[in-house]
Design a protein around this motif. Structure first.
Motif, PDB file in Angstrom:
ATOM      1  N   MET A   4       0.806  -1.208   0.000  1.00  0.00           N
ATOM      2  CA  MET A   4       0.000   0.000   0.000  1.00  0.00           C
ATOM      3  C   MET A   4       0.849   1.271   0.000  1.00  0.00           C
ATOM      4  O   MET A   4       0.507   2.256  -0.634  1.00  0.00           O
ATOM      5  CB  MET A   4      -0.924   0.018   1.215  1.00  0.00           C
ATOM      6  N   GLN A   5       1.959   1.247   0.730  1.00  0.00           N
ATOM      7  CA  GLN A   5       2.846   2.407   0.795  1.00  0.00           C
ATOM      8  C   GLN A   5       4.144   2.005   1.468  1.00  0.00           C
ATOM      9  O   GLN A   5       4.172   1.146   2.348  1.00  0.00           O
ATOM     10  CB  GLN A   5       2.193   3.569   1.565  1.00  0.00           C
ATOM     11  N   VAL A   6       5.240   2.642   1.052  1.00  0.00           N
ATOM     12  CA  VAL A   6       6.554   2.428   1.647  1.00  0.00           C
ATOM     13  C   VAL A   6       7.132   3.794   2.011  1.00  0.00           C
ATOM     14  O   VAL A   6       7.068   4.733   1.212  1.00  0.00           O
ATOM     15  CB  VAL A   6       7.519   1.714   0.672  1.00  0.00           C
ATOM     16  N   GLY A   7       7.672   3.911   3.219  1.00  0.00           N
ATOM     17  CA  GLY A   7       8.281   5.180   3.596  1.00  0.00           C
ATOM     18  C   GLY A   7       8.779   5.165   5.021  1.00  0.00           C
ATOM     19  O   GLY A   7       8.607   4.183   5.756  1.00  0.00           O
ATOM     20  N   LYS A   8       9.405   6.264   5.430  1.00  0.00           N
ATOM     21  CA  LYS A   8       9.837   6.414   6.807  1.00  0.00           C
ATOM     22  C   LYS A   8       8.613   6.497   7.711  1.00  0.00           C
ATOM     23  O   LYS A   8       7.546   6.950   7.282  1.00  0.00           O
ATOM     24  CB  LYS A   8      10.716   7.656   6.950  1.00  0.00           C
ATOM     25  N   PRO A   9       8.746   6.053   8.969  1.00  0.00           N
ATOM     26  CA  PRO A   9       7.571   5.995   9.854  1.00  0.00           C
ATOM     27  C   PRO A   9       6.758   7.288   9.914  1.00  0.00           C
ATOM     28  O   PRO A   9       5.535   7.268   9.737  1.00  0.00           O
ATOM     29  CB  PRO A   9       8.182   5.645  11.215  1.00  0.00           C
ATOM     30  N   LEU A  10       7.405   8.424  10.159  1.00  0.00           N
ATOM     31  CA  LEU A  10       6.658   9.669  10.284  1.00  0.00           C
ATOM     32  C   LEU A  10       6.112  10.145   8.948  1.00  0.00           C
ATOM     33  O   LEU A  10       5.079  10.823   8.904  1.00  0.00           O
ATOM     34  CB  LEU A  10       7.529  10.747  10.926  1.00  0.00           C
ATOM     35  N   GLU A  11       6.772   9.805   7.849  1.00  0.00           N
ATOM     36  CA  GLU A  11       6.232  10.137   6.532  1.00  0.00           C
ATOM     37  C   GLU A  11       4.889   9.450   6.320  1.00  0.00           C
ATOM     38  O   GLU A  11       3.928  10.059   5.842  1.00  0.00           O
ATOM     39  CB  GLU A  11       7.212   9.709   5.436  1.00  0.00           C
ATOM     40  N   LEU A  12       4.817   8.169   6.669  1.00  0.00           N
ATOM     41  CA  LEU A  12       3.577   7.429   6.498  1.00  0.00           C
ATOM     42  C   LEU A  12       2.491   7.918   7.440  1.00  0.00           C
ATOM     43  O   LEU A  12       1.320   7.986   7.069  1.00  0.00           O
ATOM     44  CB  LEU A  12       3.818   5.931   6.710  1.00  0.00           C
ATOM     45  N   PHE A  13       2.893   8.266   8.672  1.00  0.00           N
ATOM     46  CA  PHE A  13       1.912   8.734   9.651  1.00  0.00           C
ATOM     47  C   PHE A  13       1.360  10.103   9.258  1.00  0.00           C
ATOM     48  O   PHE A  13       0.149  10.339   9.328  1.00  0.00           O
ATOM     49  CB  PHE A  13       2.550   8.820  11.033  1.00  0.00           C
ATOM     50  N   ASN A  14       2.235  11.002   8.828  1.00  0.00           N
ATOM     51  CA  ASN A  14       1.815  12.372   8.526  1.00  0.00           C
ATOM     52  C   ASN A  14       1.208  12.528   7.144  1.00  0.00           C
ATOM     53  O   ASN A  14       0.396  13.432   6.923  1.00  0.00           O
ATOM     54  CB  ASN A  14       3.007  13.326   8.662  1.00  0.00           C
ATOM     55  N   SER A  15       1.614  11.681   6.216  1.00  0.00           N
ATOM     56  CA  SER A  15       1.123  11.817   4.850  1.00  0.00           C
ATOM     57  C   SER A  15       0.779  10.454   4.262  1.00  0.00           C
ATOM     58  O   SER A  15       1.405   9.994   3.299  1.00  0.00           O
ATOM     59  CB  SER A  15       2.179  12.514   3.981  1.00  0.00           C
ATOM     60  N   PRO A  16      -0.248   9.790   4.827  1.00  0.00           N
ATOM     61  CA  PRO A  16      -0.637   8.486   4.277  1.00  0.00           C
ATOM     62  C   PRO A  16      -1.150   8.637   2.848  1.00  0.00           C
ATOM     63  O   PRO A  16      -1.883   9.575   2.536  1.00  0.00           O
ATOM     64  CB  PRO A  16      -1.752   8.018   5.227  1.00  0.00           C
ATOM     65  N   LYS A  17      -0.765   7.714   2.014  1.00  0.00           N
ATOM     66  CA  LYS A  17      -1.137   7.786   0.601  1.00  0.00           C
ATOM     67  C   LYS A  17      -2.609   7.503   0.382  1.00  0.00           C
ATOM     68  O   LYS A  17      -3.224   8.026  -0.557  1.00  0.00           O
ATOM     69  CB  LYS A  17      -0.273   6.792  -0.185  1.00  0.00           C
ATOM     70  N   ASN A  18      -3.185   6.674   1.251  1.00  0.00           N
ATOM     71  CA  ASN A  18      -4.578   6.265   1.039  1.00  0.00           C
ATOM     72  C   ASN A  18      -5.277   5.999   2.367  1.00  0.00           C
ATOM     73  O   ASN A  18      -4.656   6.055   3.434  1.00  0.00           O
ATOM     74  CB  ASN A  18      -4.638   5.028   0.130  1.00  0.00           C
ATOM     75  N   ARG A  19      -6.543   5.698   2.261  1.00  0.00           N
ATOM     76  CA  ARG A  19      -7.377   5.501   3.449  1.00  0.00           C
ATOM     77  C   ARG A  19      -6.901   4.324   4.282  1.00  0.00           C
ATOM     78  O   ARG A  19      -6.949   4.364   5.514  1.00  0.00           O
ATOM     79  CB  ARG A  19      -8.839   5.291   3.029  1.00  0.00           C
ATOM     80  N   PHE A  20      -6.444   3.252   3.636  1.00  0.00           N
ATOM     81  CA  PHE A  20      -6.010   2.078   4.390  1.00  0.00           C
ATOM     82  C   PHE A  20      -4.835   2.412   5.292  1.00  0.00           C
ATOM     83  O   PHE A  20      -4.828   2.065   6.475  1.00  0.00           O
ATOM     84  CB  PHE A  20      -5.638   0.933   3.451  1.00  0.00           C
ATOM     85  N   VAL A  21      -3.820   3.065   4.755  1.00  0.00           N
ATOM     86  CA  VAL A  21      -2.637   3.404   5.547  1.00  0.00           C
ATOM     87  C   VAL A  21      -3.019   4.357   6.675  1.00  0.00           C
ATOM     88  O   VAL A  21      -2.558   4.215   7.813  1.00  0.00           O
ATOM     89  CB  VAL A  21      -1.542   4.018   4.658  1.00  0.00           C
ATOM     90  N   ALA A  22      -3.890   5.330   6.386  1.00  0.00           N
ATOM     91  CA  ALA A  22      -4.333   6.283   7.409  1.00  0.00           C
ATOM     92  C   ALA A  22      -5.050   5.574   8.547  1.00  0.00           C
ATOM     93  O   ALA A  22      -4.906   5.929   9.718  1.00  0.00           O
ATOM     94  CB  ALA A  22      -5.252   7.327   6.789  1.00  0.00           C
ATOM     95  N   GLY A  23      -5.818   4.552   8.220  1.00  0.00           N
ATOM     96  CA  GLY A  23      -6.561   3.833   9.245  1.00  0.00           C
ATOM     97  C   GLY A  23      -5.736   2.828  10.005  1.00  0.00           C
ATOM     98  O   GLY A  23      -6.028   2.509  11.159  1.00  0.00           O
ATOM     99  N   PHE A  24      -4.661   2.333   9.367  1.00  0.00           N
ATOM    100  CA  PHE A  24      -3.867   1.298  10.017  1.00  0.00           C
ATOM    101  C   PHE A  24      -2.863   1.882  10.992  1.00  0.00           C
ATOM    102  O   PHE A  24      -2.616   1.317  12.063  1.00  0.00           O
ATOM    103  CB  PHE A  24      -3.143   0.441   8.976  1.00  0.00           C
ATOM    104  N   LEU A  25      -2.238   3.007  10.646  1.00  0.00           N
ATOM    105  CA  LEU A  25      -1.222   3.610  11.499  1.00  0.00           C
ATOM    106  C   LEU A  25      -1.847   4.651  12.417  1.00  0.00           C
ATOM    107  O   LEU A  25      -2.530   5.560  11.954  1.00  0.00           O
ATOM    108  CB  LEU A  25      -0.123   4.258  10.660  1.00  0.00           C
ATOM    109  N   GLY A  26      -1.580   4.514  13.701  1.00  0.00           N
ATOM    110  CA  GLY A  26      -2.109   5.445  14.687  1.00  0.00           C
ATOM    111  C   GLY A  26      -2.940   4.734  15.738  1.00  0.00           C
ATOM    112  O   GLY A  26      -3.736   3.846  15.419  1.00  0.00           O
ATOM    113  N   GLN A  27      -2.760   5.099  16.994  1.00  0.00           N
ATOM    114  CA  GLN A  27      -3.521   4.537  18.110  1.00  0.00           C
ATOM    115  C   GLN A  27      -4.021   5.665  19.005  1.00  0.00           C
ATOM    116  O   GLN A  27      -3.206   6.479  19.468  1.00  0.00           O
ATOM    117  CB  GLN A  27      -2.651   3.585  18.935  1.00  0.00           C
TER     118      GLN A  27
END
Length: 358
Positions: free
Chosen positions: A213-236
């Motif tokens: 779904m996406q590859v990147g540094k941890p904070l890159e993925l958290f701050n700028s998720p490429k899609n809804r799946f990544v946005a929903g998966f990362l974060g508690q």
């Protein structure tokens, strides 16, 4: 050490495709974490890299050498499993040296290598014990040490901490990160635990349904998720998703309206076409008495000491979880108003793409 290059990789069991069009390059010395829900294909990808699974298509290179038809030993990988896979009748020393023994290394040459690994992993006082006399963390260190003794090109970890209790997981997480810093070896680590992924990885590979779904540094993925799946998966707790009713550009900012309120983002997306859903992190709201942008009704307040989790509902019936710093005395049925403080906006179109993603 070696890099790993995967091109158009496919893996299927009969008619069931479990990996589809996997393209990934893991640099020499990198700590890469494969993360995703159960059944997403992350362990199958790891086993394909190791040679324990034969792929159906694509290419796999390790250190610049085509590895598709090489055995696990020929690939130079060290695998650490979730179950430890220690030999119960062998001592710690014998377990640590077993891989060297079957590779034909003499007892005289094995001994100093086993001692070196044992000291590195703080196992040197346990060499005469058998696995049943060890704690879970000690067993896991023996499993890691057995791979380490063979000096593999790359280390592969398949959910190695999932059998440990919470406190020991934290301890082992730190130890593995330090080990990577010391060895500077290529490590590929599989987990379903996003905390492990965020804290340990140089880069995270988020997978779902056999695809990346996406590859990147941890904070890159958290701050700028490429899609809804990544946005929903990362974060508690998980990201809130709210149906958008209206989007308005206000100068250099964008206001997103939904049933129950609105939030203001700095910046504007490249397009507002088909903007249907807002992603709102639980910690991006703070309580206010007047001038609230969001009005909710509290259903449950979870007091966690240093923070409070509010489970609320909007007038539309949509659920909204809010994470507040400190202790807050809310009761079920209380009205709660919030304003937003959003540095990383998330707005999704009908295809699930984040319109604010870089």
């Amino acid at each position: 050490m070696a890099d790993v290059k995967i091109t158009n990789l496919k893996k299927a069991y009969g008619n069931v495709v479990v990996l589809e069009d996997i393209n990934l390059h893991i640099a020499d010395g990198e700590f890469a974490v494969l993360v995703g829900p159960s059944g997403c294909g992350k362990s199958t990808l790891l086993r394909s890299i190791s040679g324990l699974e034969k792929v159906n298509g694509g290419t796999l290179e390790i250190g610049g050498t085509m590895a598709n038809n090489l055995t696990p030993i020929e690939r130079g990988v060290g695998m650490v499993f979730q179950s430890y896979a220690l030999y119960p009748h062998m001592t710690v020393a014998e377990n640590l040296g077993f891989g060297l023994k079957i590779s034909g290394v003499s007892a005289a040459d094995r001994a100093p290598r086993v001692q070196e690994v044992a000291e590195m992993l703080k196992l040197d006082q346990l060499l005469d014990r058998r696995p049943r006399a060890l704690s879970g963390g000690q067993r896991q260190r023996v499993a890691i040490g057995r791979s380490l003794a063979r000096q593999p090109k790359i280390f592969l970890f398949d959910e190695p901490l999932s059998n440990l209790d919470a406190a020991l997981r934290v301890e082992m997480r730190v130890e593995l990160s330090k080990l990577h810093q010391d060895l500077k070896s290529t490590m590929i680590y599989v987990t379903h635990d996003q905390v492990e992924a965020m804290t340990m990885a140089d880069r995270i590979v988020v997978m779902d349904a056999g695809r990346i779904m996406q590859v990147g540094k941890p904070l890159e993925l958290f701050n700028s998720p490429k899609n809804r799946f990544v946005a929903g998966f990362l974060g508690q707790p998980a990201t809130n998703f709210l149906k958008v009713t209206h989007v308005a550009v206000e100068g250099d900012a964008t206001r997103i309206h939904f049933a129950g309120g609105s939030v203001l983002f700095n910046g504007t997306p490249s397009t507002l076409d088909n903007a249907i859903e807002l992603g709102l992190r639980p910690d991006s709201l703070f309580p206010v008495g007047e001038g609230a942008e969001v009005q909710t009704t509290v259903e449950l307040a979870e007091q966690l000491g240093d923070e409070t989790l509010l489970h609320t509902v909007l007038d539309s019936g949509e659920k909204l979880v809010v994470k507040l710093k400190g202790q807050h005395a809310y009761k079920p049925g209380d009205k709660a108003g919030f304003r937003s403080d959003i540095s990383a906006p998330m707005l999704f179109n009908g295809s699930g793409d984040n319109l604010f993603s870089n």
